[in-house]
Design an enzyme around this catalytic site. Structure first.
Site, PDB file in Angstrom:
ATOM      1  N   MET A 172      82.483  54.550  48.048  1.00 49.67           N
ATOM      2  CA  MET A 172      83.673  55.406  48.152  1.00 49.67           C
ATOM      3  C   MET A 172      84.566  54.866  49.271  1.00 49.67           C
ATOM      4  O   MET A 172      85.393  55.591  49.828  1.00 49.67           O
ATOM      5  CB  MET A 172      83.261  56.853  48.406  1.00 49.67           C
ATOM      6  CG  MET A 172      82.449  57.407  47.220  1.00 49.67           C
ATOM      7  SD  MET A 172      82.567  59.164  46.992  1.00 49.67           S
ATOM      8  CE  MET A 172      81.845  59.747  48.498  1.00 49.67           C
ATOM      9  N   GLY A 173      84.380  53.580  49.616  1.00 49.64           N
ATOM     10  CA  GLY A 173      85.210  52.959  50.651  1.00 49.64           C
ATOM     11  C   GLY A 173      84.752  53.348  52.038  1.00 49.64           C
ATOM     12  O   GLY A 173      83.620  53.794  52.229  1.00 49.64           O
TER      13      GLY A 173
ATOM     14  N   LEU B 232      84.064  51.322  54.384  1.00 49.28           N
ATOM     15  CA  LEU B 232      82.851  50.508  54.394  1.00 49.28           C
ATOM     16  C   LEU B 232      82.299  50.309  55.799  1.00 49.28           C
ATOM     17  O   LEU B 232      83.035  50.300  56.788  1.00 49.28           O
ATOM     18  CB  LEU B 232      83.135  49.139  53.756  1.00 49.28           C
ATOM     19  CG  LEU B 232      83.651  49.159  52.317  1.00 49.28           C
ATOM     20  CD1 LEU B 232      83.742  47.740  51.766  1.00 49.28           C
ATOM     21  CD2 LEU B 232      82.777  50.018  51.412  1.00 49.28           C
TER      22      LEU B 232
ATOM     23  N   HIS C 134      77.052  49.005  53.723  1.00 48.76           N
ATOM     24  CA  HIS C 134      77.660  48.542  52.463  1.00 48.76           C
ATOM     25  C   HIS C 134      77.648  47.016  52.412  1.00 48.76           C
ATOM     26  O   HIS C 134      77.373  46.426  51.364  1.00 48.76           O
ATOM     27  CB  HIS C 134      79.120  48.999  52.357  1.00 48.76           C
ATOM     28  CG  HIS C 134      79.301  50.468  52.213  1.00 48.76           C
ATOM     29  ND1 HIS C 134      79.926  51.235  53.165  1.00 48.76           N
ATOM     30  CD2 HIS C 134      78.956  51.323  51.219  1.00 48.76           C
ATOM     31  CE1 HIS C 134      79.978  52.491  52.767  1.00 48.76           C
ATOM     32  NE2 HIS C 134      79.380  52.582  51.588  1.00 48.76           N
TER      33      HIS C 134
ATOM     34  N   GLU D  87      69.145  53.341  50.394  1.00 47.57           N
ATOM     35  CA  GLU D  87      68.118  54.395  50.430  1.00 47.57           C
ATOM     36  C   GLU D  87      68.507  55.566  51.329  1.00 47.57           C
ATOM     37  O   GLU D  87      67.790  56.547  51.382  1.00 47.57           O
ATOM     38  CB  GLU D  87      66.781  53.806  50.892  1.00 47.57           C
ATOM     39  CG  GLU D  87      66.119  52.963  49.826  1.00 47.57           C
ATOM     40  CD  GLU D  87      64.716  52.529  50.196  1.00 47.57           C
ATOM     41  OE1 GLU D  87      64.349  52.648  51.390  1.00 47.57           O
ATOM     42  OE2 GLU D  87      64.000  52.057  49.298  1.00 47.57           O
TER      43      GLU D  87
ATOM     44  N   GLN E 276      69.860  60.362  45.568  1.00 42.99           N
ATOM     45  CA  GLN E 276      70.843  59.762  44.648  1.00 42.99           C
ATOM     46  C   GLN E 276      70.236  58.539  43.951  1.00 42.99           C
ATOM     47  O   GLN E 276      70.395  58.358  42.743  1.00 42.99           O
ATOM     48  CB  GLN E 276      72.092  59.355  45.433  1.00 42.99           C
ATOM     49  CG  GLN E 276      73.069  58.501  44.645  1.00 42.99           C
ATOM     50  CD  GLN E 276      74.365  58.263  45.395  1.00 42.99           C
ATOM     51  OE1 GLN E 276      75.255  59.102  45.369  1.00 42.99           O
ATOM     52  NE2 GLN E 276      74.487  57.122  46.059  1.00 42.99           N
TER      53      GLN E 276
ATOM     54  N   MET F 270      73.694  54.389  59.209  1.00 46.96           N
ATOM     55  CA  MET F 270      75.118  54.100  59.012  1.00 46.96           C
ATOM     56  C   MET F 270      75.657  54.920  57.852  1.00 46.96           C
ATOM     57  O   MET F 270      74.996  55.072  56.824  1.00 46.96           O
ATOM     58  CB  MET F 270      75.316  52.621  58.763  1.00 46.96           C
ATOM     59  CG  MET F 270      75.060  51.840  60.022  1.00 46.96           C
ATOM     60  SD  MET F 270      75.764  50.212  59.910  1.00 46.96           S
ATOM     61  CE  MET F 270      75.133  49.548  61.447  1.00 46.96           C
TER      62      MET F 270
ATOM     63  N   SER G 195      79.750  56.375  56.201  1.00 44.78           N
ATOM     64  CA  SER G 195      81.217  56.429  56.342  1.00 44.78           C
ATOM     65  C   SER G 195      81.610  57.671  57.141  1.00 44.78           C
ATOM     66  O   SER G 195      82.625  57.688  57.822  1.00 44.78           O
ATOM     67  CB  SER G 195      81.872  56.475  54.968  1.00 44.78           C
ATOM     68  OG  SER G 195      81.435  55.367  54.221  1.00 44.78           O
ATOM     69  N   ARG G 196      80.796  58.710  57.048  1.00 52.02           N
ATOM     70  CA  ARG G 196      81.113  59.956  57.748  1.00 52.02           C
ATOM     71  C   ARG G 196      81.004  59.815  59.266  1.00 52.02           C
ATOM     72  O   ARG G 196      81.596  60.608  59.994  1.00 52.02           O
ATOM     73  CB  ARG G 196      80.182  61.079  57.292  1.00 52.02           C
ATOM     74  CG  ARG G 196      80.464  61.508  55.875  1.00 52.02           C
ATOM     75  CD  ARG G 196      79.329  62.338  55.320  1.00 52.02           C
ATOM     76  NE  ARG G 196      79.479  62.507  53.898  1.00 52.02           N
ATOM     77  CZ  ARG G 196      80.057  63.565  53.319  1.00 52.02           C
ATOM     78  NH1 ARG G 196      80.460  64.558  54.057  1.00 52.02           N
ATOM     79  NH2 ARG G 196      80.182  63.624  52.021  1.00 52.02           N
TER      80      ARG G 196
HETATM   81  O1  PAF Z   1      76.965  56.866  47.481  1.00 46.38           O
HETATM   82  C1  PAF Z   1      78.186  56.910  47.243  1.00 46.38           C
HETATM   83  O2  PAF Z   1      79.023  56.409  48.006  1.00 46.38           O
HETATM   84  C2  PAF Z   1      78.674  57.614  45.977  1.00 46.38           C
HETATM   85  O3  PAF Z   1      77.883  58.706  45.685  1.00 46.38           O
HETATM   86  C3  PAF Z   1      78.770  56.654  44.777  1.00 46.38           C
HETATM   87  C4  PAF Z   1      77.415  56.112  44.391  1.00 46.38           C
HETATM   88  C5  PAF Z   1      79.710  55.515  45.100  1.00 46.38           C
HETATM   89  C6  PAF Z   1      79.328  57.411  43.564  1.00 46.38           C
HETATM   90  O4  PAF Z   1      80.608  57.899  43.811  1.00 46.38           O
END
Ligand code: PAF
Length: 281
Positions: free
Chosen positions: A29-30, A32, A36, A149, A154, A185, A187-188
């Site tokens: 979701m950017g 980064l 990532h 992980e 997810q 790490m 993004s939040r």
């Molecule tokens: O983990 C994430 O950043 C999101 O849930 C994903 C897998 C990109 C789906 O939008």
């Protein structure tokens, strides 16, 4: 190169497909971070080309404020990907384009994986994740797709998704990347100030403590201890701490023989919700 339209990125991938060369996918979701970049680096080593999707998926947010505040930094993200050696392209569609005008989730039955932990606290979240990944997998047809992980629930759900949708993609799970402080790490983390970043290390410290106690203490005692760590530190508000079976994600109250367990937690530092997890045995 950044593509915004499905037809254009499909055209760019055609030469790889024709020559039967592998395509790696790193959905993001950017905003980064190093975590990532490590997923991208692994994909670059294992595939002829890597597609990085940068898409803040509206259907997986149960909180409009959280969606609005989610950090967005496309050009900075692309510059970061360029630091990883290898061949990549970026897919950054608009929600209307990707969802073909119907920005809504499909309803999935992930066999109970979706009703534990994050599922009970984020209504509809995994339906949104499943829906957007199904769209990406079908549009991009990757050979392999890479997930961290840190979002362990997810990762298990994505494995189930490809089974349900019968998609020929290999799902690769990659270890959590941590700051030197231990903080996972995310993004939040960009929304936390220095003092909050320090406070947020309580999540990792609690997981380490739980893993140290796992062999010698009952699950009930470990959970009580974990909750007490947060009561002593009211600046970090615990949402849940659970010990669950690794494969089924069923939360556990007693240890079974020959079963693998992980500890999972979610907590708020100020308005920012963080999650983390750790293998216990
Ligand atoms: O983990 C994430 O950043 C999101 O849930 C994903 C897998 C990109 C789906 O939008």
């Amino acid at each position: 190169m950044v593509y915004h339209h499905t037809e254009d990125i499909q055209k760019a991938l055609l030469p790889y497909r024709k020559k039967n060369r592998s395509i790696g996918l790193v959905p993001t979701m950017g905003a980064l971070h190093q975590g990532h970049l490590e997923l991208i680096a692994q994909s670059q080593v294992e595939n002829a080309i890597t597609v990085v999707t940068i898409f803040v998926n509206p259907t997986q947010f149960d909180n409009a404020g959280d969606l609005k505040k989610y950090p967005r930094s496309l050009s900075k993200d692309v510059a970061m990907i360029e630091t990883v050696p290898g061949n990549f392209i970026v897919f950054n569609p608009s929600p209307e384009h990707l969802y073909e005008g119907n920005v809504s989730s499909k309803s999935y039955d992930f066999g109970g994986l979706e009703t534990e932990m994050e599922g009970t606290h984020r209504t509809g979240h995994f339906d949104g994740v499943g829906t957007v990944l199904n769209l990406f997998f079908r549009a991009l047809k990757p050979t392999r797709a890479y997930f961290g992980e840190k979002d362990f629930q997810q990762l298990q759900i994505v494995k189930k998704l490809v089974e349900i949708e019968a998609l020929p993609v290999e799902i690769v799970g990659c270890s959590i990347v941590r700051e030197t402080s231990g903080l996972a790490m995310s993004s939040r983390n960009k929304r936390l100030n220095e003092a909050q970043l320090e406070k947020a290390t309580l999540l990792h410290k609690t997981l380490v403590g739980a893993s140290e106690q796992f062999e010698t203490h009952s699950i009930e005692a470990i959970k009580k201890w974990a909750v007490a760590q947060f009561e002593k530190n009211p600046d970090v508000r615990l949402e849940y701490f659970e010990i669950a079976e690794t494969n089924t994600l069923k939360t556990a109250s007693e240890k079974k023989k020959n079963t693998s367990y992980r500890a999972f937690l979610a907590a708020f530092v100020g308005p920012v919700r963080l999650i983390d997890n750790m293998a216990l045995n």
